[in-house]
Structure formats: C-alpha cells, structure tokens
Design a protein around this motif. Sequence first.
Motif, PDB file in Angstrom:
ATOM      1  N   MET A   1       0.832  -1.202   0.000  1.00 29.96           N
ATOM      2  CA  MET A   1       0.000   0.000   0.000  1.00 29.96           C
ATOM      3  C   MET A   1       0.871   1.260   0.000  1.00 29.96           C
ATOM      4  O   MET A   1       0.582   2.218  -0.718  1.00 29.96           O
ATOM      5  CB  MET A   1      -0.949  -0.007   1.201  1.00 29.96           C
ATOM      6  CG  MET A   1      -1.961  -1.148   1.197  1.00 29.96           C
ATOM      7  SD  MET A   1      -3.080  -1.180  -0.213  1.00 29.96           S
ATOM      8  CE  MET A   1      -4.125   0.223   0.147  1.00 29.96           C
ATOM      9  N   GLN A   2       1.937   1.260   0.781  1.00 28.31           N
ATOM     10  CA  GLN A   2       2.823   2.429   0.839  1.00 28.31           C
ATOM     11  C   GLN A   2       3.555   2.635  -0.485  1.00 28.31           C
ATOM     12  O   GLN A   2       3.653   3.757  -0.981  1.00 28.31           O
ATOM     13  CB  GLN A   2       3.835   2.272   1.975  1.00 28.31           C
ATOM     14  CG  GLN A   2       3.215   2.403   3.340  1.00 28.31           C
ATOM     15  CD  GLN A   2       4.137   1.965   4.465  1.00 28.31           C
ATOM     16  OE1 GLN A   2       5.149   1.293   4.243  1.00 28.31           O
ATOM     17  NE2 GLN A   2       3.773   2.325   5.683  1.00 28.31           N
TER      18      GLN A   2
ATOM     19  N   MET B   1      -1.811   3.131  -3.654  1.00 26.12           N
ATOM     20  CA  MET B   1      -3.209   2.804  -3.944  1.00 26.12           C
ATOM     21  C   MET B   1      -4.067   3.056  -2.708  1.00 26.12           C
ATOM     22  O   MET B   1      -3.608   2.917  -1.583  1.00 26.12           O
ATOM     23  CB  MET B   1      -3.334   1.354  -4.416  1.00 26.12           C
ATOM     24  CG  MET B   1      -2.632   1.142  -5.754  1.00 26.12           C
ATOM     25  SD  MET B   1      -2.909  -0.473  -6.452  1.00 26.12           S
ATOM     26  CE  MET B   1      -4.560  -0.261  -7.090  1.00 26.12           C
ATOM     27  N   LYS B   2      -5.304   3.425  -2.947  1.00 22.78           N
ATOM     28  CA  LYS B   2      -6.221   3.754  -1.850  1.00 22.78           C
ATOM     29  C   LYS B   2      -6.911   2.531  -1.280  1.00 22.78           C
ATOM     30  O   LYS B   2      -7.196   2.479  -0.086  1.00 22.78           O
ATOM     31  CB  LYS B   2      -7.281   4.776  -2.313  1.00 22.78           C
ATOM     32  CG  LYS B   2      -6.691   6.077  -2.814  1.00 22.78           C
ATOM     33  CD  LYS B   2      -5.987   6.809  -1.701  1.00 22.78           C
ATOM     34  CE  LYS B   2      -5.399   8.108  -2.224  1.00 22.78           C
ATOM     35  NZ  LYS B   2      -4.277   8.551  -1.433  1.00 22.78           N
ATOM     36  N   GLU B   3      -7.201   1.529  -2.137  1.00 23.71           N
ATOM     37  CA  GLU B   3      -7.888   0.322  -1.682  1.00 23.71           C
ATOM     38  C   GLU B   3      -7.392  -0.880  -2.473  1.00 23.71           C
ATOM     39  O   GLU B   3      -7.206  -0.799  -3.685  1.00 23.71           O
ATOM     40  CB  GLU B   3      -9.401   0.421  -1.888  1.00 23.71           C
ATOM     41  CG  GLU B   3     -10.064   1.490  -1.084  1.00 23.71           C
ATOM     42  CD  GLU B   3     -11.576   1.544  -1.315  1.00 23.71           C
ATOM     43  OE1 GLU B   3     -12.245   2.172  -0.496  1.00 23.71           O
ATOM     44  OE2 GLU B   3     -12.067   0.966  -2.311  1.00 23.71           O
ATOM     45  N   LEU B   4      -7.187  -1.981  -1.777  1.00 29.50           N
ATOM     46  CA  LEU B   4      -6.830  -3.256  -2.410  1.00 29.50           C
ATOM     47  C   LEU B   4      -7.370  -4.383  -1.544  1.00 29.50           C
ATOM     48  O   LEU B   4      -7.438  -4.253  -0.327  1.00 29.50           O
ATOM     49  CB  LEU B   4      -5.312  -3.429  -2.520  1.00 29.50           C
ATOM     50  CG  LEU B   4      -4.598  -2.851  -3.719  1.00 29.50           C
ATOM     51  CD1 LEU B   4      -3.095  -3.103  -3.601  1.00 29.50           C
ATOM     52  CD2 LEU B   4      -5.105  -3.433  -5.028  1.00 29.50           C
ATOM     53  N   TYR B   5      -7.717  -5.484  -2.187  1.00 25.39           N
ATOM     54  CA  TYR B   5      -8.150  -6.684  -1.465  1.00 25.39           C
ATOM     55  C   TYR B   5      -6.969  -7.632  -1.315  1.00 25.39           C
ATOM     56  O   TYR B   5      -6.124  -7.732  -2.201  1.00 25.39           O
ATOM     57  CB  TYR B   5      -9.269  -7.400  -2.227  1.00 25.39           C
ATOM     58  CG  TYR B   5     -10.505  -6.567  -2.341  1.00 25.39           C
ATOM     59  CD1 TYR B   5     -11.306  -6.337  -1.229  1.00 25.39           C
ATOM     60  CD2 TYR B   5     -10.873  -5.990  -3.543  1.00 25.39           C
ATOM     61  CE1 TYR B   5     -12.450  -5.554  -1.324  1.00 25.39           C
ATOM     62  CE2 TYR B   5     -12.009  -5.204  -3.650  1.00 25.39           C
ATOM     63  CZ  TYR B   5     -12.790  -4.987  -2.534  1.00 25.39           C
ATOM     64  OH  TYR B   5     -13.908  -4.215  -2.634  1.00 25.39           O
TER      65      TYR B   5
ATOM     66  N   GLN C   1      -5.677   6.106   3.788  1.00 25.70           N
ATOM     67  CA  GLN C   1      -6.273   7.437   3.826  1.00 25.70           C
ATOM     68  C   GLN C   1      -5.443   8.320   4.742  1.00 25.70           C
ATOM     69  O   GLN C   1      -5.168   7.952   5.887  1.00 25.70           O
ATOM     70  CB  GLN C   1      -7.714   7.345   4.333  1.00 25.70           C
ATOM     71  CG  GLN C   1      -8.460   8.637   4.265  1.00 25.70           C
ATOM     72  CD  GLN C   1      -9.923   8.449   4.653  1.00 25.70           C
ATOM     73  OE1 GLN C   1     -10.342   7.418   5.156  1.00 25.70           O
ATOM     74  NE2 GLN C   1     -10.711   9.482   4.424  1.00 25.70           N
ATOM     75  N   SER C   2      -5.022   9.449   4.214  1.00 27.47           N
ATOM     76  CA  SER C   2      -4.221  10.411   4.976  1.00 27.47           C
ATOM     77  C   SER C   2      -2.992   9.763   5.611  1.00 27.47           C
ATOM     78  O   SER C   2      -2.655  10.048   6.755  1.00 27.47           O
ATOM     79  CB  SER C   2      -5.078  11.081   6.062  1.00 27.47           C
ATOM     80  OG  SER C   2      -6.190  11.711   5.491  1.00 27.47           O
TER      81      SER C   2
ATOM     82  N   ILE D   1      -6.532  -2.384   7.767  1.00 26.47           N
ATOM     83  CA  ILE D   1      -6.741  -3.688   7.147  1.00 26.47           C
ATOM     84  C   ILE D   1      -7.852  -4.378   7.934  1.00 26.47           C
ATOM     85  O   ILE D   1      -7.735  -4.546   9.150  1.00 26.47           O
ATOM     86  CB  ILE D   1      -5.463  -4.542   7.171  1.00 26.47           C
ATOM     87  CG1 ILE D   1      -4.320  -3.801   6.478  1.00 26.47           C
ATOM     88  CG2 ILE D   1      -5.710  -5.903   6.523  1.00 26.47           C
ATOM     89  CD1 ILE D   1      -2.943  -4.415   6.714  1.00 26.47           C
ATOM     90  N   GLU D   2      -8.916  -4.737   7.224  1.00 26.98           N
ATOM     91  CA  GLU D   2     -10.069  -5.350   7.885  1.00 26.98           C
ATOM     92  C   GLU D   2     -10.603  -6.502   7.053  1.00 26.98           C
ATOM     93  O   GLU D   2     -10.437  -6.522   5.834  1.00 26.98           O
ATOM     94  CB  GLU D   2     -11.190  -4.328   8.060  1.00 26.98           C
ATOM     95  CG  GLU D   2     -10.818  -3.127   8.884  1.00 26.98           C
ATOM     96  CD  GLU D   2     -11.920  -2.081   8.910  1.00 26.98           C
ATOM     97  OE1 GLU D   2     -12.913  -2.228   8.174  1.00 26.98           O
ATOM     98  OE2 GLU D   2     -11.785  -1.115   9.668  1.00 26.98           O
ATOM     99  N   LYS D   3     -11.285  -7.412   7.735  1.00 23.55           N
ATOM    100  CA  LYS D   3     -11.991  -8.466   7.021  1.00 23.55           C
ATOM    101  C   LYS D   3     -13.083  -7.802   6.209  1.00 23.55           C
ATOM    102  O   LYS D   3     -13.724  -6.847   6.664  1.00 23.55           O
ATOM    103  CB  LYS D   3     -12.576  -9.467   8.016  1.00 23.55           C
ATOM    104  CG  LYS D   3     -12.916 -10.790   7.394  1.00 23.55           C
ATOM    105  CD  LYS D   3     -13.197 -11.816   8.485  1.00 23.55           C
ATOM    106  CE  LYS D   3     -13.368 -13.170   7.853  1.00 23.55           C
ATOM    107  NZ  LYS D   3     -13.671 -14.174   8.879  1.00 23.55           N
ATOM    108  N   ALA D   4     -13.308  -8.281   4.993  1.00 20.91           N
ATOM    109  CA  ALA D   4     -14.305  -7.685   4.088  1.00 20.91           C
ATOM    110  C   ALA D   4     -15.444  -8.660   3.835  1.00 20.91           C
ATOM    111  O   ALA D   4     -15.315  -9.861   4.060  1.00 20.91           O
ATOM    112  CB  ALA D   4     -13.623  -7.309   2.771  1.00 20.91           C
TER     113      ALA D   4
END
Length: 142
Positions: A101-102, A106-110, A128-129, A134-137
């Motif tokens: 991510m860093q 990118m703002k969102e990835l699975y 974001q900011s 990181i969370e379960k989806a």
Amino acid sequence: MAMRITELVYTELLNSIESAPPEHGGLLGGESGIVDRMILDLGTVNNDCNMYRPDARKLNAVLREWAAEGIALYGIFHTHPNAHGFERLSGADMVYIRKIMQCTGMKELYFPIVIPKVKVVPYAARQQSGCISIEKAELVIL
C-alpha cells in the motif's frame, strides 16, 4: 467494503489452485469494481514454505498488459492451509500488505486468503491520509 467477484473467478480461485502448496498467490483484476479475472503465481524459488515470494517480473508484465486493456488491479491473493487459525492474516501478511500500500500509493486493495477447495476469506486494505487500515471484508459473489 465488499469484495465483488464473479462466480467464475471465485470458483477458479477455489478449484484451480488446489495443487498449489500453501503460500502461493496471484493477482485479482477487473473492471467497474468487480473482480473478473485472476492470475496464479507460484512465486519464485522459495526454501521457506511459510512465505509467498511473488515472481515480480511475471506479475509486473501482467499488470502492464492489464493496464493496456483497461483492467484495474483489485487485489493480491495467497493460499493458506486448511487448518485452525489459518483464516487470519499473519503478522508477516500485515507487514507485506502495508508495504504494498505504501509503495503503490493505492487507496484500496483486497488481500484475500484462499483455502483451496474450502473458502475464500477476503480482507481489504485502505489508505487514507497516510494511515493504512486492514479489515476483514464482505464477499459478494455475482
């Protein structure tokens, strides 16, 4: 955040990688917010069977092809064995996700875990900011 995936790709994830040992993975891509393609990557030569080491050369070539076709990268999956406790991301998984991510911005990835022949356990990372969560989806099969 819900990971929307076609039934075809979901079935492919569960069934086509059954011969891949734990800790292998690949890319998820698609259009209009729907995962509709995957690329399996058995990784590079790896003496540590508890760690997925992507074949960056292969995957970067796929990403270039996808970009030329208007296909977005939606995620990176990897396999875990079917055993108690393996439905969760490991500490090493979390570090890897944060690095991706860093580096990409990118703002969102699975980052789903695939337990071959059993289930897909989706996780989502958001940036974001400068903070990465990181969370379960939720998994929505279309």
